[in-house]
Motif scaffolding. Structure first.
Motif, PDB file in Angstrom:
ATOM      1  N   SER A   1       0.839  -1.193   0.000  1.00  0.00           N
ATOM      2  CA  SER A   1       0.000   0.000   0.000  1.00  0.00           C
ATOM      3  C   SER A   1       0.881   1.252   0.000  1.00  0.00           C
ATOM      4  O   SER A   1       2.099   1.185   0.174  1.00  0.00           O
ATOM      5  N   THR A   2       0.255   2.392  -0.209  1.00  0.00           N
ATOM      6  CA  THR A   2       1.000   3.653  -0.144  1.00  0.00           C
ATOM      7  C   THR A   2       1.616   3.837   1.245  1.00  0.00           C
ATOM      8  O   THR A   2       2.719   4.374   1.366  1.00  0.00           O
ATOM      9  N   ASP A   3       0.918   3.375   2.266  1.00  0.00           N
ATOM     10  CA  ASP A   3       1.452   3.503   3.630  1.00  0.00           C
ATOM     11  C   ASP A   3       2.757   2.718   3.784  1.00  0.00           C
ATOM     12  O   ASP A   3       3.696   3.176   4.437  1.00  0.00           O
TER      13      ASP A   3
ATOM     14  N   TYR B   1       4.989   1.860   1.396  1.00  0.00           N
ATOM     15  CA  TYR B   1       6.067   2.567   0.706  1.00  0.00           C
ATOM     16  C   TYR B   1       6.484   3.810   1.491  1.00  0.00           C
ATOM     17  O   TYR B   1       7.668   4.147   1.571  1.00  0.00           O
ATOM     18  N   THR B   2       5.501   4.495   2.066  1.00  0.00           N
ATOM     19  CA  THR B   2       5.805   5.720   2.815  1.00  0.00           C
ATOM     20  C   THR B   2       6.674   5.405   4.035  1.00  0.00           C
ATOM     21  O   THR B   2       7.604   6.155   4.346  1.00  0.00           O
TER      22      THR B   2
ATOM     23  N   ILE C   1       7.660   1.629  -7.089  1.00  0.00           N
ATOM     24  CA  ILE C   1       6.426   2.432  -7.068  1.00  0.00           C
ATOM     25  C   ILE C   1       5.934   2.676  -8.491  1.00  0.00           C
ATOM     26  O   ILE C   1       4.735   2.559  -8.791  1.00  0.00           O
TER      27      ILE C   1
ATOM     28  N   LEU D   1      -0.981   0.607  -7.699  1.00  0.00           N
ATOM     29  CA  LEU D   1      -0.750   1.650  -6.696  1.00  0.00           C
ATOM     30  C   LEU D   1      -1.186   3.004  -7.234  1.00  0.00           C
ATOM     31  O   LEU D   1      -0.881   3.369  -8.379  1.00  0.00           O
ATOM     32  N   GLU D   2      -1.891   3.738  -6.422  1.00  0.00           N
ATOM     33  CA  GLU D   2      -2.269   5.121  -6.735  1.00  0.00           C
ATOM     34  C   GLU D   2      -1.588   6.012  -5.710  1.00  0.00           C
ATOM     35  O   GLU D   2      -2.115   6.249  -4.622  1.00  0.00           O
ATOM     36  N   PRO D   3      -0.383   6.531  -6.042  1.00  0.00           N
ATOM     37  CA  PRO D   3       0.365   7.314  -5.047  1.00  0.00           C
ATOM     38  C   PRO D   3      -0.419   8.533  -4.569  1.00  0.00           C
ATOM     39  O   PRO D   3      -1.071   9.216  -5.365  1.00  0.00           O
ATOM     40  N   ASP D   4      -0.373   8.765  -3.272  1.00  0.00           N
ATOM     41  CA  ASP D   4      -0.996   9.968  -2.729  1.00  0.00           C
ATOM     42  C   ASP D   4       0.094  11.000  -2.423  1.00  0.00           C
ATOM     43  O   ASP D   4       1.294  10.730  -2.571  1.00  0.00           O
TER      44      ASP D   4
ATOM     45  N   LEU E   1       2.811  10.033   0.106  1.00  0.00           N
ATOM     46  CA  LEU E   1       3.860   9.179  -0.452  1.00  0.00           C
ATOM     47  C   LEU E   1       4.826   9.987  -1.314  1.00  0.00           C
ATOM     48  O   LEU E   1       6.051   9.806  -1.232  1.00  0.00           O
TER      49      LEU E   1
END
Length: 590
Positions: free
Chosen positions: A391-393, A395-396, A420, A426-429, A432
């Protein structure tokens, strides 16, 4: 059913009554009994349920009166007269029935409310007359009443009770009875009733007594111990003040498969009876002893098991807590990965734990260091190989680790960036993206920071909004430009942000945090005069951080003789005049 005139069958009544007996207080039980006309209108099954429940409630309350502690919410008890009435009614039914469950309830009643002698006399009488035919649970029922009234304290007393009961009933002992007596000797509170009591504190002498009893009882009655008998002993050895892992491990021999061997062949005659519960106490004991090597040996033995994901993550967390080197930590992960069930959530949890590790790279190192970048990247690779998508979390978390770790490298950040970009799920926010920019900033890669920033500016221009960047994005860019002495790039970024803010329908970028970062950027690039003016432009928004940052750079320039003493005193005077309430906190910066 009553409203519609439907006759309520006995099975339905017994079901409702059984539920109430387990869950409800006595006034609700009495209400149900009153509605059916009292216990005299119950059938044999209903009366048996009521008497069993009454005996359990009585036993639970008796335990509390003796000072035993339980976390259960106990139900109130019937009166003695209510218990006697049910027992007498049930006894009348039993004159024409040989129902063993009902007789067991009646034996329990006699043992609790009269004595074990009365109970045994009744058993002998009805057994001799043919009214009762004992089954496999008879010995357990009668033994449990004896334990409830007078629990054996050691091996000899437990053996004596077992011999007395088998002789009196002419029944062969079984694993359940021996297992119950093992727990009694260990110090467990074994009582008739539903309440659960705390486990005993582990006393090595009691553990020895209980194990000796098990071995002698099993030898006397030709019984092979099973997991239910061995588990309390294994836990007792492992929970001692200094865990006795060897003694606990030795008990597993009863649960391993028997193997026949010859010169030419080898064949397993039975499957292993061990499960995760068998090994878990030993693994936790290894954690307490900080013996990672022994834990790895145990995990290797567990290859026939499949651990649930929660147990896998929990074990890794506990074993990593006692690892000293990253080699040990990686060996733990590889071993548990082979037998564990993995989910996206468990991988994500392990990656978070991994980024917090601070161990030694080798046994020769004097100081621990943050986890190498390769470690979380390997976990990401394993996760992707199993077709799970971080998830983005997740990767963050990794990028935030890179942004703080002194051993972070450009190659590690770039490798994560590539993952990424390749993850189509994945839809980076923005969180991230900011973490990625900050990670590049930490590894001194301003070109990559500015490249991402330019992409964000283009997106915002195309949509005439500020949805794709914020003040954090700009602060990171200004910080990167300040450290790299790229003042012209910083000015362009600030101008772009100002133009976007003017054209955007909503949102704001230029706030105090951005001005603080701009002041520091100017100061790092040697533009002290402009930095001073930028700081004073904040007016009432300035705080200790703003003024402290400015004064630190100005003081450094004064020490290096890049500004004169007159300029130094002038700036100090302006700070005192503009921010007198902050002066005491920054006056000592020289």
């Amino acid at each position: 059913m009553r409203e519609k005139g439907i006759k309520i069958p006995a099975k339905a009544l017994n079901a409702v009554l059984s539920t109430a007996l387990v869950c409800a207080q006595m006034h609700e039980v009495r209400k149900i009994l009153h509605e059916v006309g009292g216990t005299v209108n119950l059938n044999l099954i209903g009366l048996t349920s009521v008497l069993q429940s009454y005996c359990s409630r009585y036993a639970d309350q008796k335990a509390i009166q003796l000072g035993l502690q339980t976390t259960d919410i106990l139900k109130d008890t019937p009166t003695d007269s209510e218990v006697h009435e049910v027992a007498e009614t049930l006894l009348t039914y039993l004159q024409q029935s040989n129902d063993t469950v009902a007789w067991h309830a009646y034996f329990t009643y006699l043992g609790l409310f009269q004595s074990t002698e009365t109970m045994m006399n009744c058993y002998h009488s009805v057994n001799a007359s043919g009214q009762f035919s004992p089954d496999s649970w008879t010995l357990a029922t009668l033994t449990l009443v004896h334990i409830h009234n007078d629990a054996p304290a050691d091996c000899d007393e437990a053996l004596a009770l077992l011999a007395k009961m088998t002789a009196a009933t002419s029944l062969r002992s079984n694993r359940f009875v021996i297992g119950t007596l093992i727990q009694v000797v260990l110090g467990y509170t074994i009582r008739i009733g539903n309440a659960k009591f705390a486990r005993p504190s582990c006393d090595p002498s009691k553990t020895i007594e209980a194990q000796t009893f098990m071995e002698e009882a099993c030898d006397n009655y030709g019984i092979v111990p099973d997991k239910a008998m061995l588990q309390p002993l294994i836990e007792a050895h492992c929970n001692e003040f200094v865990p006795n892992v060897d003694a606990a491990y030795d008990l597993l021999r009863y649960l391993r498969p028997n193997v026949k061997r010859s010169l030419f062949w080898q064949k397993k005659t039975s499957a292993p009876q061990t499960d995760f519960g068998s090994y878990h106490p030993l693994l936790i004991a290894c954690v307490r002893l900080r013996d990672v090597g022994r834990a790895l040996e145990l995990i290797k033995e567990m290859q026939h098991l499949q651990l649930p994901s929660q147990s896998t993550a929990s074990l890794i967390m506990q074993l990593w807590g006692v690892c000293t080197t990253y080699t040990e930590a990686w060996d733990v992960y590889k071993s548990l990965r082979q037998i564990g069930t993995w989910t996206t959530a468990s991988y994500s949890h392990i990656i978070v734990l991994c980024c917090r590790l601070k161990l030694y790279n080798s046994t020769e190192d004097e100081n621990p260091s943050p986890v190498p970048a390769s470690f979380p990247l390997r976990l990401l690779g394993d996760m992707r190989n199993e077709r799970m998508h971080p998830s983005t979390d997740t990767y963050t978390v990794i990028l935030n680790h890179y942004a703080k770790a002194p051993n972070a490298t450009l190659s590690g950040v770039q490798a994560t960036h590539e993952l990424i970009k390749k993850d189509i799920h994945l839809e980076p926010d923005l969180i991230l993206i900011n973490a990625l920019m900050n990670a590049y900033n930490h590894v001194d890669a301003p070109a990559q920071v500015l490249g991402i920033w330019d992409s964000l500016v283009v997106l915002c221009n195309n949509t005439k909004s500020l949805d794709f960047l914020d003040d954090v994005s700009l602060v990171i860019v200004l910080d990167a430009c300040g450290h790299a002495k790229l003042l012209s790039a910083a000015r362009r970024a600030l101008d772009s942000a100002q133009q976007l803010e003017k054209r955007a329908r909503h949102g704001k970028i230029l706030g105090k945090n951005v001005i603080d970062a701009w002041v520091e950027c100017l100061a790092r690039c040697g533009e002290l005069s402009e930095a001073v003016e930028a700081a004073f432009s904040l007016q009432e928004l300035a705080d200790k951080k703003t003024v402290e940052t400015l004064m630190r750079f100005v003081a450094s320039a004064h020490v290096r003789k890049t500004i004169s003493t007159k300029q130094w005193e002038s700036i100090r005077g302006r700070v005192l005049a503009r921010y007198p309430h902050l002066w005491d906190e920054v006056a000592n910066i020289i």
